[in-house]
Structure formats: structure tokens, C-alpha cells
Design an enzyme around this catalytic site. Structure first.
Site, PDB file in Angstrom:
ATOM      1  CD  GLU A  54      -1.717  -2.519   1.626  1.00  0.00           C
ATOM      2  OE1 GLU A  54      -2.621  -3.267   1.689  1.00  0.00           O
ATOM      3  OE2 GLU A  54      -0.501  -2.550   2.091  1.00  0.00           O
ATOM      4  CG  PHE A 116     -10.132  -9.183  11.387  1.00  0.00           C
ATOM      5  CD1 PHE A 116      -9.047  -9.785  11.717  1.00  0.00           C
ATOM      6  CD2 PHE A 116     -10.415  -9.082  10.041  1.00  0.00           C
ATOM      7  CE1 PHE A 116      -7.856 -10.070  11.073  1.00  0.00           C
ATOM      8  CE2 PHE A 116      -9.372  -9.772   9.089  1.00  0.00           C
ATOM      9  CZ  PHE A 116      -7.919 -10.094   9.496  1.00  0.00           C
ATOM     10  CD  GLN A 117      -7.520  -6.814   7.819  1.00  0.00           C
ATOM     11  OE1 GLN A 117      -8.360  -6.840   7.038  1.00  0.00           O
ATOM     12  NE2 GLN A 117      -6.496  -7.334   7.257  1.00  0.00           N
ATOM     13  CE  LYS A 166     -18.150  -6.468   2.992  1.00  0.00           C
ATOM     14  NZ  LYS A 166     -17.991  -7.807   3.559  1.00  0.00           N
ATOM     15  CG  MET A 473      22.499  12.559   3.880  1.00  0.00           C
ATOM     16  SD  MET A 473      23.784  13.640   3.185  1.00  0.00           S
ATOM     17  CE  MET A 473      22.704  14.109   1.551  1.00  0.00           C
TER      18      MET A 473
END
Length: 563
Positions: A54, A116-117, A166, A473
Site C-alpha cells: 500500500e 478485525f482490521q 463497508k 547520507m
């Protein structure tokens, strides 16, 4: 509202809204709560690019936005999918990039129950978005999406997040897309105040040592032509910040290069000796100004910016002008005349001659600066996208950018792993351009899984890895300030990048000699497909010049001071 209402689900409405906003491509990754939306996308006339992480989706959306000037769009599922967007959203926020990030969410009835999630992504991203929404009624979805694109792309651009539970995607509504947006309290100032413009013109008229200090706002407002006309009319030199690179043609005699920590000596000297500093679309970042109390000590400061919050936030401003840079510069052009800057430009020409950017080239080892010069020779009109680190600074210094939106890099946040997915977005937004991801061997490994994305979709990107076996760096700072104690910055021989590229099905090229550099670049361009070039460079080459943190920008370390 306009048009006849049509009954549809929220998922279909989501797709219809994207049609109305002329979205060409979505960068995303599916998940359970997004299944209704992804089912609609199956037949949709929208290009969805499946990334492998993602974070790559959000960086690709930003790369697309920066290459095209359009709003970038990404889509991720709830919980970990949404939180994987956070770094990219923060990056877009810091660099003022127009983007709408859509996230799925658990059903409304389960919010707050540690389902969940589930993650409170609107709460998490509140400090790093221009605005965000949790959709609570399907009837509000078209209005919210319309507002999201409007907010992201107007005023000072930035990311907007829309979180969609959802059940919103399965509920039905009578779909009508709004024609206009009315947001009380959100009315960005476009035209600059006429009196302030006249004040600025008066200050400029009396200037003998003016400097134009231009940033990403010039590119965001499409003001590059106006900036060039303004600079040439008043005969003032121009320096551009990291995110402003390309906003002024690098081959113009008035160009000073980049200012600040790794800017040119002559840009920094010019700022410090200026009597009028005309700041356009900048935020006076600490990496540019160094010690704030010592910055441009004798200059009257004119600041043009669309965001009033930036005015006098860090540096006290004498003449503020709030509004769009393109409009204000066009107005200023009508009010100013040529300044008497001959002596000033002669002095700057002397600085340019005496203090050029330079490196010590060799026949037995590849210098990173030489690679950039060869890329510039083979494909001078390329879009250069970078990761973050030494290679980023070399790309800013040694490639000659002639147009806006041809240098894409993480500025304010300094995000390693940004460049490769951003290059994907840039190439899909500008398929006519050669796109080169200039990368370090450390940064590339943060999102190297996107090799699968470019191979599966045959996206012709050139990945140029500057391989020195260090987190370069950080190593440079350890060398300078920590007695060469390289604590956990050595990554030598951690991966065979050529084999990695070939494992994914891409072309891999290893280059170990300076004589091989140009031919490898030419081969990559001719391949017109996914190509990774592993350049084995001088291991402890340092970026110069360099202003130490906390020092004034004219307190500069030279190459011999930092080797």
C-alpha cells in the site's frame, strides 16, 4: 445538484464519482471491506494499478500528481492497509501535493469495537491531511468525494482522506453528482491584494541586489512562465528549492541553482548579501535557511504564498502577498521595471566562476556525479525521480532541468523508498517521457517488491542504483561529526541487484567502470521496458558543498573539508 437521480449502491456510486472527476488511474490494493468496490472496478473503465504494498500505492499516486498536476488517487483496505498509507500521506502533506486517499473501513455498526482490521484512520491522519472524512451515510458519498477533490486541488494543494465503511458500499442511494462545492470557511485567496502588490513593486524598484527564492508553489500554481518573465524583466537571479527544481530553466544565466545545506555557494552567498528577497511559493524550510536569525540579514523580504499560515511563520516578512503565485507574478510584471542590477549580476558571475559545483573525476572508479551528467547527455528531457539520500542531492545538483514537473523527490519528509513507486506514477502520468528513478542501494530495498508491478504491467522505468554499500547520507554525517564510527550504516553486498531484477523478469545491468556508464544508459533507454542498472560507485564519495546543521548558509564546508 444536476441531472436525474439513478438508484445504485455506494460501491457503484464511488466509481461514478471518479468518472465525474475525470480520474484516469487508481493505485491500490484490495482487502475484505473493499470487495464491493473492487467488484465494481472489475467492469469499470478506469485503470487500476495493483501495487505490491500500500505504501507504493500512495507514493505512486503522488508521483502521478507531481508529474501531471492532476489529483493522484489511491485506495487501500481497512486497518493495516490504511495505516500503510500514512507515510505517503504525510509526504504529500509536507510537499503540498494534491491527492485523495480512499480507505475501506469496518461496518459502521462495528466502529469503536476493535473489530478485525479496524483502525481509526481519520484520527491517525488528522494532523497530516488537509482534511479527512468518515462517511456515515451513503447519501453523503457523492458530496464528500466532490469536496475531497476540490479541497485537494485548490488553495494550497494537499492530501484528503475519505474513509468508507463497508456497509456504505452496499447501501443504496439515488445518485446525483453535485455541480459545485460550497464549503463555509474554506475560501482560498487567489488574487493578491492590489495595494500589497504595489508595495512589493516599489520595494523591488529600489533594489540593487534582489534575489528571487522560488519553491514548489511555483510549480503547483503552474507559474513557471510568469517566474521566468518576472526574473528577466527585473534582471534578478533566481534560486529554487528542492521541490521548486524545474520551476526555472537551469540553463538560464540568471539561475543560481539550489540554496541551503547542499546548495551552491553562489546561491547561498547571493541570499545572504541580497537587499530584497522575493520569496515565491516557499515555506522557509530549515534545510534552506540554516540558522534563522542569520538568514538574509540585510534583506527586505517579500513573501508570495497562497497559504497565509506560512507568512512570517519562520522568517519575518516585510511585504506579505497572499494568493496564487501565477496570478500575483503576472500582476507584478505589470508594475515593475528593470532594476539596476549590473554590478550585482557581475558579482554573482564572479562567484559562479570562483565557486562552481565540482567533483574530482577518475578513470578507475565511477563517480555518482558523472552518472547524472551522462543521464543528462543521453536523455536530457527525462523525468528524474529520486529516493532520499546522497543520490538525491547529486540529482538536484548535476542534472539540468529545463521544465517544471521533471524533478520529483521527497522534500519535507525525506522518505526513503519514495522514488521507485513515485516513478511508476510519473511514467503512467507522462508515458511520453523517459523516467529514471535515481536510487541508493538502501532506499531501493524499501520498496523493491514493486519490480513485480512494473514487470507485470511492462512499465518502462529505468532504475539507476547508486550502489556504495552504505546508507550514504547517514554515513557522511557519521564521518564528519562522529569520527567515522559507521554504526549500522554498512549494507555492503546485501543483495545482487542484477539477479533480483532478473528474478522478477526485468533487465539487469551491472556497471563497474566509468567507460561503461553511457552505454548502459543508452541500452536501458533503447530497451523501452523495466530496466535496473546497478552502478558500483565510489564508496565514500560525499555530497558537497555542505552547510552544517545550525550554521548560517554562508558558513559552507567545501569538498576538501568533508572528504
Amino acid at each position: 445538484m444536476a441531472g436525474k437521480a439513478e438508484r445504485m449502491t455506494g460501491a457503484r456510486a464511488f466509481v461514478e464519482c471518479l468518472y465525474r472527476e475525470n480520474v484516469e488511474i487508481i493505485f491500490g490494493y484490495p482487502g475484505g471491506v473493499l470487495l464491493p468496490i473492487y467488484d465494481e472496478l472489475y467492469d469499470a473503465h478506469l485503470h487500476h494499478l495493483l501495487v505490491r504494498h500500500e505504501q507504493a500505492a500512495v507514493h505512486a499516486a503522488e508521483g502521478y500528481a507531481r508529474a501531471t498536476g492532476k489529483v493522484g488517487v489511491c485506495l487501500a483496505t481497512s486497518g493495516p492497509g490504511a495505516t500503510n498509507l500514512v507515510t505517503g500521506i504525510a509526504n504529500a502533506y509536507m510537499d503540498s501535493v494534491p491527492m485523495v486517499a480512499f480507505t475501506g473501513q469496518v461496518p459502521s455498526s462495528m466502529l469503536g469495537n476493535d473489530a478485525f482490521q479496524e483502525a481509526d484512520i481519520t484520527g491517525i491522519t488528522m494532523p497530516i491531511t488537509k482534511h479527512n472524512y468518515l462517511v456515515q451515510d451513503v447519501k453523503d458519498l457523492p458530496r464528500i468525494i466532490k469536496e475531497a477533490f476540490h479541497i485537494a486541488s485548490t488553495g494550497r494543494p494537499g492530501p484528503v482522506l475519505v474513509d468508507i465503511p463497508k456497509d456504505i458500499t452496499t447501501d443504496e442511494l439515488d445518485f446525483v453528482y453535485p455541480d459545485t462545492v460550497e464549503l463555509r470557511g474554506y475560501k482560498p485567496t487567489f488574487k493578491g491584494n492590489a495595494q500589497q502588490i504595489k508595495r512589493a513593486a516599489s520595494v523591488i524598484k529600489s533594489s540593487k541586489r534582489p534575489v528571487i527564492y522560488a519553491g514548489g508553489g511555483v510549480i503547483g500554481s503552474e507559474a513557471s512562465k510568469e517566474l521566468l518573465a518576472f526574473a528577466e524583466k527585473i534582471k534578478a537571479p533566481v534560486t529554487t528549492t528542492l521541490t521548486g527544481i524545474g520551476g526555472f530553466p537551469n540553463d538560464n544565466e540568471l539561475y543560481l541553482g539550489m540554496p541551503g545545506m547542499h546548495g551552491t555557494k553562489y546561491a547561498n552567498y547571493a541570499i545572504q548579501e541580497s537587499d530584497v528577497l522575493i520569496a515565491v511559493g516557499v515555506r522557509f524550510d530549515d534545510r534552506v535557511i540554516g540558522k534563522a536569525t542569520s538568514f538574509a540579514p540585510n534583506a527586505k523580504v517579500i513573501h508570495i504564498d497562497i497559504d497565509p499560515a506560512e507568512i512570517s511563520k519562520i522568517i519575518k516578512v516585510d511585504v506579505p502577498i497572499v494568493g496564487d503565485a501565477k496570478h500575483i507574478l503576472a500582476s507584478l510584471i505589470d508594475h515593475v521595471s528593470e532594476c539596476n542590477t549590473k554590478d550585482w549580476l557581475d558579482k554573482i558571475a564572479t562567484w559562479k566562476r570562483d565557486f562552481p559545483l565540482f567533483y574530482v573525476n577518475r578513470d578507475d572508479v565511477i563517480k555518482p556525479q558523472y552518472i547524472l551528467e551522462q543521464i543528462n547527455e543521453v536523455c536530457p528531457d527525462a523525468i528524474i525521480v529520486t529516493e532520499v539520500g546522497q543520490h538525491q542531492m547529486w540529482a538536484a545538483q548535476y542534472f539540468k532541468y529545463k521544465e517544471p514537473r521533471t524533478f520529483i523527490s521527497s522534500g519535507g519528509l525525506g522518505t526513503m523508498g519514495y522514488g521507485f513507486p513515485a516513478a511508476i506514477g510519473a511514467k503512467l502520468g507522462r508515458p511520453d517521457k523517459v523516467v529514471v528513478d535515481v536510487s541508493g542501494d538502501g532506499s531501493f530495498q524499501m520498496n523493491s517488491q514493486e519490480m513485480a508491478t512494473i514487470v507485470q504491467n511492462n512499465i518502462p522505468i529505468i532504475i539507476a542504483i547508486f550502489n556504495n554499500g552504505y546508507l550514504g547520507m547517514v554515513r557522511q554525517w557519521q564521518a564528519l561529526f562522529f569520527e567515522h564510527r559507521y554504526s549500522h550504516t554498512t549494507i555492503e553486498n546485501s543483495v545482487d541487484f542484477v539477479k533480483l531484477a532478473e528474478a522478477y523478469g526485468a533487465m539487469g545491468i551491472r556497471v563497474t567502470k566509468p567507460s561503461e556508464v553511457k552505454a548502459a544508459i543508452e541500452k536501458a533507454v533503447e530497451a523501452n521496458g523495466p530496466v535496473l542498472i546497478d552502478f558500483i560507485i565510489e564508496r565514500e564519495e560525499n555530497v558537497s558543498p555542505m552547510v552544517p546543521a545550525g550554521a548560517a548558509i554562508n558558513e559552507i564546508l567545501d569538498l576538501e573539508d568533508i572528504q
